[in-house]
Design a protein around this motif. Structure first.
Motif, PDB file in Angstrom:
ATOM      1  N   SER A  21     -24.753 -52.584 -78.982  1.00  0.00           N
ATOM      2  CA  SER A  21     -24.834 -51.297 -78.626  1.00  0.00           C
ATOM      3  C   SER A  21     -26.481 -51.047 -79.205  1.00  0.00           C
ATOM      4  N   THR A  31     -30.672 -47.709 -78.910  1.00  0.00           N
ATOM      5  CA  THR A  31     -29.420 -47.987 -79.302  1.00  0.00           C
ATOM      6  C   THR A  31     -28.514 -46.888 -78.378  1.00  0.00           C
ATOM      7  N   VAL A  32     -27.655 -47.252 -78.167  1.00  0.00           N
ATOM      8  CA  VAL A  32     -26.909 -46.306 -77.015  1.00  0.00           C
ATOM      9  C   VAL A  32     -26.895 -45.142 -77.975  1.00  0.00           C
ATOM     10  N   VAL A  84     -28.979 -51.534 -68.855  1.00  0.00           N
ATOM     11  CA  VAL A  84     -28.740 -50.247 -69.439  1.00  0.00           C
ATOM     12  C   VAL A  84     -28.035 -49.405 -68.483  1.00  0.00           C
ATOM     13  N   ILE A  91     -28.212 -43.107 -73.254  1.00  0.00           N
ATOM     14  CA  ILE A  91     -27.826 -44.048 -72.670  1.00  0.00           C
ATOM     15  C   ILE A  91     -26.259 -43.955 -73.311  1.00  0.00           C
ATOM     16  N   THR A  92     -25.432 -44.660 -72.804  1.00  0.00           N
ATOM     17  CA  THR A  92     -24.311 -44.754 -72.544  1.00  0.00           C
ATOM     18  C   THR A  92     -23.647 -46.072 -72.469  1.00  0.00           C
ATOM     19  N   SER A  93     -24.748 -46.985 -72.388  1.00  0.00           N
ATOM     20  CA  SER A  93     -24.165 -48.694 -72.796  1.00  0.00           C
ATOM     21  C   SER A  93     -25.505 -49.111 -72.488  1.00  0.00           C
TER      22      SER A  93
END
Length: 101
Positions: A21, A31-32, A84, A91-93
């Protein structure tokens, strides 16, 4: 060029990458939930990208098509490449890709 192909192959075989994460770029942490703009400001431009259309359901239950960007971030020599995923600029992952030699 081989590095880009290797990283894109890693994106396609995402089951072999370990989910995480966070991503460290120098003294900064991504970060996510952070934006694509923050990612580029802290880590630089991606070395590769792949876009695909996905269907999401919004808070009203409506299905919508959005673009999911899969970005490849070069973390430097002898470090893992960052993979990413970004949807709607967020950002989701974050995953570790192969080692950059």
């Amino acid at each position: 060029m081989n590095l880009k192909l290797l990283a894109l192959a890693a994106l396609l075989i995402s089951g072999t990458a370990s989910a995480d994460s966070t991503l460290r770029c120098g003294n900064s942490l991504i970060t996510v939930g952070d934006t694509k703009f923050e990612l580029i400001m802290k880590c630089g431009e991606p070395i590769g990208a792949k876009n695909k259309e996905i269907i999401v359901v919004n808070e009203y239950g409506m299905r919508m098509a959005v673009i999911k960007e899969e970005l490849i971030i070069d973390m430097g020599n002898d470090r893992l490449i960052g993979l990413v995923s970004v949807v709607d600029g967020v950002i989701t992952s974050i995953e570790d890709g192969p080692r950059n030699n």
